[in-house]
Scaffold this motif. Structure first.
Motif, PDB file in Angstrom:
ATOM      1  N   GLN A   1     -18.837  12.116 -34.223  1.00  0.00           N
ATOM      2  CA  GLN A   1     -18.096  12.603 -35.375  1.00  0.00           C
ATOM      3  C   GLN A   1     -18.134  14.127 -35.507  1.00  0.00           C
ATOM      4  N   ILE A   2     -19.201  14.745 -34.989  1.00  0.00           N
ATOM      5  CA  ILE A   2     -19.344  16.204 -35.088  1.00  0.00           C
ATOM      6  C   ILE A   2     -19.751  16.731 -33.709  1.00  0.00           C
ATOM      7  N   PRO A   3     -18.791  16.868 -32.800  1.00  0.00           N
ATOM      8  CA  PRO A   3     -19.132  17.243 -31.416  1.00  0.00           C
ATOM      9  C   PRO A   3     -19.876  18.568 -31.291  1.00  0.00           C
ATOM     10  N   ASP A   4     -19.645  19.498 -32.225  1.00  0.00           N
ATOM     11  CA  ASP A   4     -20.288  20.810 -32.120  1.00  0.00           C
ATOM     12  C   ASP A   4     -21.575  20.906 -32.946  1.00  0.00           C
ATOM     13  N   ILE A   5     -22.126  19.765 -33.351  1.00  0.00           N
ATOM     14  CA  ILE A   5     -23.349  19.771 -34.155  1.00  0.00           C
ATOM     15  C   ILE A   5     -24.517  20.366 -33.370  1.00  0.00           C
ATOM     16  N   ALA A   6     -25.339  21.165 -34.028  1.00  0.00           N
ATOM     17  CA  ALA A   6     -26.577  21.664 -33.436  1.00  0.00           C
ATOM     18  C   ALA A   6     -27.723  20.799 -33.968  1.00  0.00           C
ATOM     19  N   LEU A   7     -28.588  20.359 -33.074  1.00  0.00           N
ATOM     20  CA  LEU A   7     -29.659  19.445 -33.449  1.00  0.00           C
ATOM     21  C   LEU A   7     -31.020  20.062 -33.153  1.00  0.00           C
ATOM     22  N   SER A   8     -31.963  19.805 -34.037  1.00  0.00           N
ATOM     23  CA  SER A   8     -33.351  20.213 -33.811  1.00  0.00           C
ATOM     24  C   SER A   8     -34.252  19.076 -34.261  1.00  0.00           C
ATOM     25  N   THR A   9     -35.528  19.151 -33.858  1.00  0.00           N
ATOM     26  CA  THR A   9     -36.429  18.046 -34.163  1.00  0.00           C
ATOM     27  C   THR A   9     -37.874  18.504 -34.130  1.00  0.00           C
ATOM     28  N   ASP A  10     -38.786  17.588 -34.483  1.00  0.00           N
ATOM     29  CA  ASP A  10     -40.230  17.795 -34.382  1.00  0.00           C
ATOM     30  C   ASP A  10     -40.792  16.797 -33.361  1.00  0.00           C
ATOM     31  N   ILE A  11     -41.717  17.261 -32.533  1.00  0.00           N
ATOM     32  CA  ILE A  11     -42.356  16.408 -31.531  1.00  0.00           C
ATOM     33  C   ILE A  11     -43.866  16.608 -31.593  1.00  0.00           C
ATOM     34  N   ILE A  12     -44.602  15.502 -31.559  1.00  0.00           N
ATOM     35  CA  ILE A  12     -46.062  15.532 -31.431  1.00  0.00           C
ATOM     36  C   ILE A  12     -46.430  14.904 -30.089  1.00  0.00           C
ATOM     37  N   VAL A  13     -47.245  15.598 -29.300  1.00  0.00           N
ATOM     38  CA  VAL A  13     -47.741  15.016 -28.050  1.00  0.00           C
ATOM     39  C   VAL A  13     -49.229  14.707 -28.214  1.00  0.00           C
ATOM     40  N   GLY A  14     -49.676  13.708 -27.453  1.00  0.00           N
ATOM     41  CA  GLY A  14     -51.098  13.371 -27.473  1.00  0.00           C
ATOM     42  C   GLY A  14     -51.542  12.565 -28.667  1.00  0.00           C
ATOM     43  N   PHE A  15     -50.596  11.873 -29.333  1.00  0.00           N
ATOM     44  CA  PHE A  15     -51.007  10.990 -30.427  1.00  0.00           C
ATOM     45  C   PHE A  15     -51.955   9.936 -29.861  1.00  0.00           C
ATOM     46  N   PRO A  16     -52.955   9.507 -30.627  1.00  0.00           N
ATOM     47  CA  PRO A  16     -53.911   8.523 -30.108  1.00  0.00           C
ATOM     48  C   PRO A  16     -53.219   7.301 -29.494  1.00  0.00           C
ATOM     49  N   GLY A  17     -53.598   7.008 -28.251  1.00  0.00           N
ATOM     50  CA  GLY A  17     -53.014   5.872 -27.559  1.00  0.00           C
ATOM     51  C   GLY A  17     -51.801   6.212 -26.724  1.00  0.00           C
ATOM     52  N   GLU A  18     -51.316   7.477 -26.789  1.00  0.00           N
ATOM     53  CA  GLU A  18     -50.136   7.850 -26.005  1.00  0.00           C
ATOM     54  C   GLU A  18     -50.472   7.824 -24.508  1.00  0.00           C
ATOM     55  N   THR A  19     -49.734   7.026 -23.749  1.00  0.00           N
ATOM     56  CA  THR A  19     -49.917   6.953 -22.306  1.00  0.00           C
ATOM     57  C   THR A  19     -48.956   7.918 -21.616  1.00  0.00           C
ATOM     58  N   GLU A  20     -49.108   8.051 -20.320  1.00  0.00           N
ATOM     59  CA  GLU A  20     -48.183   8.892 -19.559  1.00  0.00           C
ATOM     60  C   GLU A  20     -46.764   8.331 -19.655  1.00  0.00           C
ATOM     61  N   GLN A  21     -46.642   7.012 -19.669  1.00  0.00           N
ATOM     62  CA  GLN A  21     -45.319   6.392 -19.800  1.00  0.00           C
ATOM     63  C   GLN A  21     -44.694   6.733 -21.152  1.00  0.00           C
ATOM     64  N   ASP A  22     -45.481   6.687 -22.221  1.00  0.00           N
ATOM     65  CA  ASP A  22     -44.978   7.067 -23.538  1.00  0.00           C
ATOM     66  C   ASP A  22     -44.487   8.509 -23.523  1.00  0.00           C
ATOM     67  N   PHE A  23     -45.254   9.388 -22.911  1.00  0.00           N
ATOM     68  CA  PHE A  23     -44.869  10.799 -22.841  1.00  0.00           C
ATOM     69  C   PHE A  23     -43.584  10.986 -22.047  1.00  0.00           C
ATOM     70  N   GLN A  24     -43.445  10.251 -20.941  1.00  0.00           N
ATOM     71  CA  GLN A  24     -42.229  10.354 -20.141  1.00  0.00           C
ATOM     72  C   GLN A  24     -41.002   9.885 -20.937  1.00  0.00           C
ATOM     73  N   GLU A  25     -41.200   8.916 -21.815  1.00  0.00           N
ATOM     74  CA  GLU A  25     -40.094   8.464 -22.671  1.00  0.00           C
ATOM     75  C   GLU A  25     -39.695   9.564 -23.645  1.00  0.00           C
ATOM     76  N   THR A  26     -40.659  10.354 -24.102  1.00  0.00           N
ATOM     77  CA  THR A  26     -40.335  11.495 -24.963  1.00  0.00           C
ATOM     78  C   THR A  26     -39.527  12.530 -24.195  1.00  0.00           C
ATOM     79  N   LEU A  27     -39.948  12.862 -22.970  1.00  0.00           N
ATOM     80  CA  LEU A  27     -39.193  13.810 -22.148  1.00  0.00           C
ATOM     81  C   LEU A  27     -37.775  13.303 -21.898  1.00  0.00           C
ATOM     82  N   ASP A  28     -37.658  12.012 -21.623  1.00  0.00           N
ATOM     83  CA  ASP A  28     -36.337  11.439 -21.358  1.00  0.00           C
ATOM     84  C   ASP A  28     -35.444  11.530 -22.589  1.00  0.00           C
ATOM     85  N   LEU A  29     -36.002  11.293 -23.765  1.00  0.00           N
ATOM     86  CA  LEU A  29     -35.211  11.390 -24.994  1.00  0.00           C
ATOM     87  C   LEU A  29     -34.709  12.819 -25.206  1.00  0.00           C
TER      88      LEU A  29
END
Length: 227
Positions: free
Chosen positions: A80-108
């Motif tokens: 609906q808004i092709p020129d939208i600028a997006l930003s976000t917050d990311i936390i790494v190393g949350f308790p229980g985060e595996t390498e696979q979980d982290f890779q899913e964050t990078l992929d997102l």
């Protein structure tokens, strides 16, 4: 609702820009997307926290949304808004985060292509639910390594997006003199990108048209356009 409030604000004479932060993904309704799209004074910028790209970690955080819901919402917004600028917050190393979980964050992050992110290493806070429920067993070295990889990826995305603005003209809200060069001024685009530019010295608060000439990962540079 928030969409209705934005509509009321958009009608106020003398108000030049409206920017808001940070809605929970579950609260971004069709009406809010339409307000972002249709109201002229509302910046085409949305800070939409995700915290992690892993549904499993989001569940541990009690975020009450999934990776799939978030990406579906991003698709709706961009359609609906092709020129939208997006930003976000990311936390790494949350308790229980595996390498696979982290890779899913990078992929997102690769999928969404954020204009900017605020990224942090998890650190335990006293008297929080996380501190009471989940031991912080992720080594600091792992947290630091993941944060470095995350920020390196995001920097490459920002450089690509900022380079794409070279040759364009953007309306910039003037904030004042540049911290690095007294003869330059600085401001922000609707998408919240920092712009340093040369031209006549003006009063902060004005909207200035700037032609973009150069870009880095963190900011862009240009010259004012004579109207």
């Amino acid at each position: 609702d928030l969409a209705g409030l934005l509509s009321l604000l958009d009608n106020i004479d003398g108000l030049k820009r409206i920017r808001f932060t940070s809605p929970h993904p579950r609260h971004v309704t069709g009406r809010l997307i339409s307000a972002l799209r249709d109201l002229p004074k509302v910046c085409k910028h949305l800070h939409l926290p995700i915290q992690s790209g892993s549904t499993r970690i989001l569940s541990l955080m009690r975020r009450r949304h999934t990776r799939e819901h978030y990406l579906s919402l991003i698709t709706r917004i961009k359609n609906q808004i092709p020129d939208i600028a997006l930003s976000t917050d990311i936390i790494v190393g949350f308790p229980g985060e595996t390498e696979q979980d982290f890779q899913e964050t990078l992929d997102l992050i690769k999928q969404v292509q954020y204009n900017n992110i605020f990224s942090f290493k998890y650190s335990e806070r006293p008297n929080t639910l996380a501190a009471q429920r989940i031991p912080d067993t992720t080594p600091e070295t792992v947290k630091s390594d993941r944060l470095t990889k995350l920020q390196k990826l995001q920097k490459s995305i920002q450089l690509k997006l900022n380079n794409a603005m070279i040759g364009q003209t953007h309306e910039v809200l003037l904030e004042g003199r540049s911290r690095r060069r007294s003869y330059e001024q600085t401001g922000r685009t609707q998408g919240n990108t920092i712009v340093n530019f040369s031209g006549p010295i003006l009063t902060p608060g004005q909207l200035v048209t700037v032609a973009i000439r150069k870009a880095t990962a963190n900011s862009i540079w240009g010259q004012t356009v004579t109207q």
